[in-house]
Enzyme design. Structure first.
Site, PDB file in Angstrom:
ATOM      1  N   LYS A  48       4.264  -0.566 -12.154  1.00  0.00           N
ATOM      2  CA  LYS A  48       3.090  -0.375 -10.865  1.00  0.00           C
ATOM      3  C   LYS A  48       1.922  -1.025 -11.490  1.00  0.00           C
ATOM      4  O   LYS A  48       1.802  -0.720 -12.642  1.00  0.00           O
ATOM      5  CB  LYS A  48       3.117   0.913 -10.322  1.00  0.00           C
ATOM      6  CG  LYS A  48       2.595   0.907  -9.100  1.00  0.00           C
ATOM      7  CD  LYS A  48       3.417   0.785  -8.116  1.00  0.00           C
ATOM      8  CE  LYS A  48       2.964   0.915  -6.552  1.00  0.00           C
ATOM      9  NZ  LYS A  48       4.029   0.717  -5.546  1.00  0.00           N
TER      10      LYS A  48
HETATM   11  P1  NAD Z   1      -1.151  -1.299   3.670  1.00  0.00           P
HETATM   12  O1  NAD Z   1      -2.116  -1.414   2.963  1.00  0.00           O
HETATM   13  O2  NAD Z   1      -0.474  -2.360   4.470  1.00  0.00           O
HETATM   14  O3  NAD Z   1      -1.380  -0.030   4.696  1.00  0.00           O
HETATM   15  C1  NAD Z   1      -1.899   1.119   4.627  1.00  0.00           C
HETATM   16  C2  NAD Z   1      -2.393   1.983   5.841  1.00  0.00           C
HETATM   17  O4  NAD Z   1      -2.919   3.072   5.326  1.00  0.00           O
HETATM   18  C3  NAD Z   1      -3.301   1.152   6.692  1.00  0.00           C
HETATM   19  O5  NAD Z   1      -2.849   1.446   7.959  1.00  0.00           O
HETATM   20  C4  NAD Z   1      -4.556   1.916   6.403  1.00  0.00           C
HETATM   21  O6  NAD Z   1      -5.374   1.928   7.323  1.00  0.00           O
HETATM   22  C5  NAD Z   1      -3.976   3.398   6.271  1.00  0.00           C
HETATM   23  N1  NAD Z   1      -4.833   4.220   5.570  1.00  0.00           N
HETATM   24  C6  NAD Z   1      -5.592   4.019   4.348  1.00  0.00           C
HETATM   25  N2  NAD Z   1      -6.407   5.234   4.046  1.00  0.00           N
HETATM   26  C7  NAD Z   1      -6.302   5.996   5.140  1.00  0.00           C
HETATM   27  C8  NAD Z   1      -7.033   7.227   5.442  1.00  0.00           C
HETATM   28  N3  NAD Z   1      -7.745   7.700   4.605  1.00  0.00           N
HETATM   29  N4  NAD Z   1      -6.410   7.813   6.481  1.00  0.00           N
HETATM   30  C9  NAD Z   1      -5.529   7.265   7.645  1.00  0.00           C
HETATM   31  N5  NAD Z   1      -4.889   5.992   7.102  1.00  0.00           N
HETATM   32  C10 NAD Z   1      -5.338   5.460   6.144  1.00  0.00           C
HETATM   33  O7  NAD Z   1      -0.027  -0.409   2.809  1.00  0.00           O
HETATM   34  P2  NAD Z   1       1.410  -0.425   2.973  1.00  0.00           P
HETATM   35  O8  NAD Z   1       1.953  -1.607   2.120  1.00  0.00           O
HETATM   36  O9  NAD Z   1       2.066  -0.052   4.360  1.00  0.00           O
HETATM   37  O10 NAD Z   1       1.811   0.735   2.034  1.00  0.00           O
HETATM   38  C11 NAD Z   1       1.757   2.295   2.702  1.00  0.00           C
HETATM   39  C12 NAD Z   1       2.348   3.184   1.688  1.00  0.00           C
HETATM   40  O11 NAD Z   1       3.888   2.972   1.599  1.00  0.00           O
HETATM   41  C13 NAD Z   1       1.868   3.348   0.283  1.00  0.00           C
HETATM   42  O12 NAD Z   1       1.960   4.783  -0.232  1.00  0.00           O
HETATM   43  C14 NAD Z   1       2.794   2.469  -0.779  1.00  0.00           C
HETATM   44  O13 NAD Z   1       2.607   2.713  -2.013  1.00  0.00           O
HETATM   45  C15 NAD Z   1       4.027   2.830   0.189  1.00  0.00           C
HETATM   46  N6  NAD Z   1       5.218   1.838   0.048  1.00  0.00           N
HETATM   47  C16 NAD Z   1       4.846   0.539   0.305  1.00  0.00           C
HETATM   48  C17 NAD Z   1       5.907  -0.448   0.163  1.00  0.00           C
HETATM   49  C18 NAD Z   1       5.796  -2.059   0.581  1.00  0.00           C
HETATM   50  O14 NAD Z   1       6.808  -2.629   0.564  1.00  0.00           O
HETATM   51  N7  NAD Z   1       4.472  -2.312   1.116  1.00  0.00           N
HETATM   52  C19 NAD Z   1       6.990  -0.031  -0.544  1.00  0.00           C
HETATM   53  C20 NAD Z   1       7.314   1.299  -1.082  1.00  0.00           C
HETATM   54  C21 NAD Z   1       6.106   2.200  -0.875  1.00  0.00           C
END
Ligand code: NAD
Length: 466
Positions: A138
């Protein structure tokens, strides 16, 4: 079969995270600081508890309790006004017993080394559970990408790539998107790597990252993969819990890549997404929010605030109507649903939020969204938790497919991607269920057991050098 959740007032007085964590002797042996609120300590603790149940060898436990490499870089980037700003970046390579390090890059103002270590560790567990031949890694940059212009973001991404180029590669460490990064950033990273890497005559060195745009070697189905995987797990696990998808009420915390795709796919299957929250606010609509229209709205406006009832017309069918009525974050957590999907950041669900959640099942789309104290409250209330290393593994599975396509110079159609993704997710869910039956434990422990059994066997066969 899950029983109905008890009311918050029926929960016992809660222990602190410190009491819940316990203190494994491995922590002392490795000199961990005694900080039970530390996300890395919490994550490793879950692994050590599961390892204890299956009598995992001590040498494997200590290897897995620490990352193999922790890389920290500082690098300057020229801003649009001509001044230079110094940034801090990380790449943590947790374990490569199963294959090259693999894991996302996060651009966020709260990125810290211990968080990156935790996320790298979770990647090791996830890859092992879904049986893709990758290890865990990561990385990230401490930056708020929303504050940068597109040109500044490009220079930041390229300069960071040059800073870590000697430590990544298509057969060594393969980054991908995470919070605050996207396909465009992966394209800049791939282009920079191809131009500066000594291995730029290799077959397709742009396999150094996944989650790329289709034009530069991305895979069909990658953008939606994590959300699709969450839904594949829900579809596999919910019949046993006794919840039909049709008309199922869902709430989603975080509506970025993962949350929005999970919402759109569930809506298309006939579920109703009735409450959504992100960093700009929360909305509720009991008839169902149109997740397709809301995703378009968020892409244009940077968040869901303002996407209110009848603010947009329904573009894509499903049984949803339009936007929602603004509610507070507390009201969001209290909204009665069958399934709650945390898809934002780590450790957002502490005791207080856990006591408010009004759901039968939590599908952890985000990594480590629940603290140990929050977890205890939810377990006391009989709320079933589908654990993150299972639920959100769809992204790394399709990243693996992208890497395979890049390496072998072939292109899969989206039907093949979806079918293979579903097969991996269903098998991982069944492995988790089997471990739960065998060891009579909760699903989180079971998912770690299923992952650790595989890594344990790999170490037994390979041995430990020299
Ligand atoms: P992203 O940046 O596209 O979206 C993040 C979302 O979280 C946004 O809608 C943002 O507004 C919201 N957010 C941030 N801070 C917040 C708060 N304090 N209160 C409420 N909402 C809040 O990120 P993503 O890629 O969708 O990832 C989201 C989660 O999924 C993370 O934990 C990431 O590690 C995990 N994840 C992502 C992937 C991937 O393929 N993108 C894969 C596995 C796990």
């Amino acid at each position: 079969m899950t029983t109905a959740p008890t009311k918050p007032s029926e929960t016992k007085p809660a222990a602190t995270d410190a009491q819940l964590l316990g203190w494994d002797p491995v922590f002392d042996e490795l000199g961990f600081p005694q900080d039970p609120d530390n996300l890395y300590t919490q994550t490793v603790s879950t692994m050590l508890k599961s390892a204890e149940i299956i009598n995992l060898r001590h040498r494997v436990k200590i290897i897995l309790a620490q990352p193999k490499n922790e890389i920290m870089v500082h690098f300057p980037v020229k801003m649009d006004d001509g001044h230079h700003r110094l940034f801090k970046g990380y790449r943590v390579q947790h374990n490569n017993a199963l294959g090259p390090y693999k894991g996302g890059l996060r651009f966020h103002s709260d990125v810290h080394l211990d968080d990156v270590k935790s996320l790298a560790f979770l990647m090791t567990m996830k890859c092992s559970l879904v049986r893709v031949p990758f290890g865990g890694g990561k990385g990230g940059i401490k930056v708020n990408p929303r504050e940068l212009s597109p040109d500044e973001l490009m220079r930041l991404s390229r300069r960071f790539t040059s800073a870590i180029a000697a430590n990544i590669g298509p057969d060594y460490d393969i980054p991908a998107p995470d919070v605050g990064t996207n396909a465009q950033i992966m394209a800049w990273i791939a282009d920079t790597y191809v131009n500066i890497s000594a291995s730029n005559r290799d077959v397709n060195p742009s396999a150094v990252v996944t989650g790329k745009p289709l034009e530069v070697g991305g895979s069909l189905g990658r953008e939606k993969a994590t959300g699709q995987g969450v839904v594949d797990v829900i579809k596999e696990m919910l019949p046993e819990i006794g919840i039909p998808i049709k008309d199922m009420r869902v709430s989603i915390l975080g509506f970025g890549n993962v949350g929005s795709w999970a919402g759109k796919i569930l809506q298309d299957l006939g579920a109703r997404v009735i409450a959504v929250a992100d960093h700009t606010g929360a909305l509720r609509n009991d008839e169902g929010i149109d997740c397709h229209a809301m995703a378009d709205y968020c892409a244009r406006n940077g968040g869901l605030a303002g996407f209110e009832k009848s603010a947009e017309t329904t573009a894509t069918g499903g049984n949803a109507s339009t936007g929602g009525t603004p509610i507070s974050l507390d009201e969001f957590y209290e909204t009665p649903v069958e399934v709650f999907i945390p898809a934002a950041l780590e450790q957002m669900i502490k005791e207080r939020e856990a006591a408010m959640i009004n759901a039968k099942v939590i599908a952890e789309a985000a990594n480590a969204p629940i603290t140990p104290a929050g977890d205890r409250v939810l377990q006391q209330r009989g709320i079933e938790i589908l654990p993150a290393i299972l639920c959100n593994a769809g992204g790394v599975v399709v990243s693996y497919f992208e890497w395979v396509q890049n390496k072998s110079c072939v292109t899969w159609d989206v039907e093949q991607v979806d079918k293979e993704l579903n097969r991996h997710m269903v098998m991982a869910a069944r492995r988790t269920n089997l471990a739960r039956q065998r060891y009579q434990c909760d699903l989180r422990t079971a998912s770690y057991i299923a992952a650790l059994e595989h890594i344990g066997k790999v170490y037994t066969v390979r041995g430990i050098f020299p």
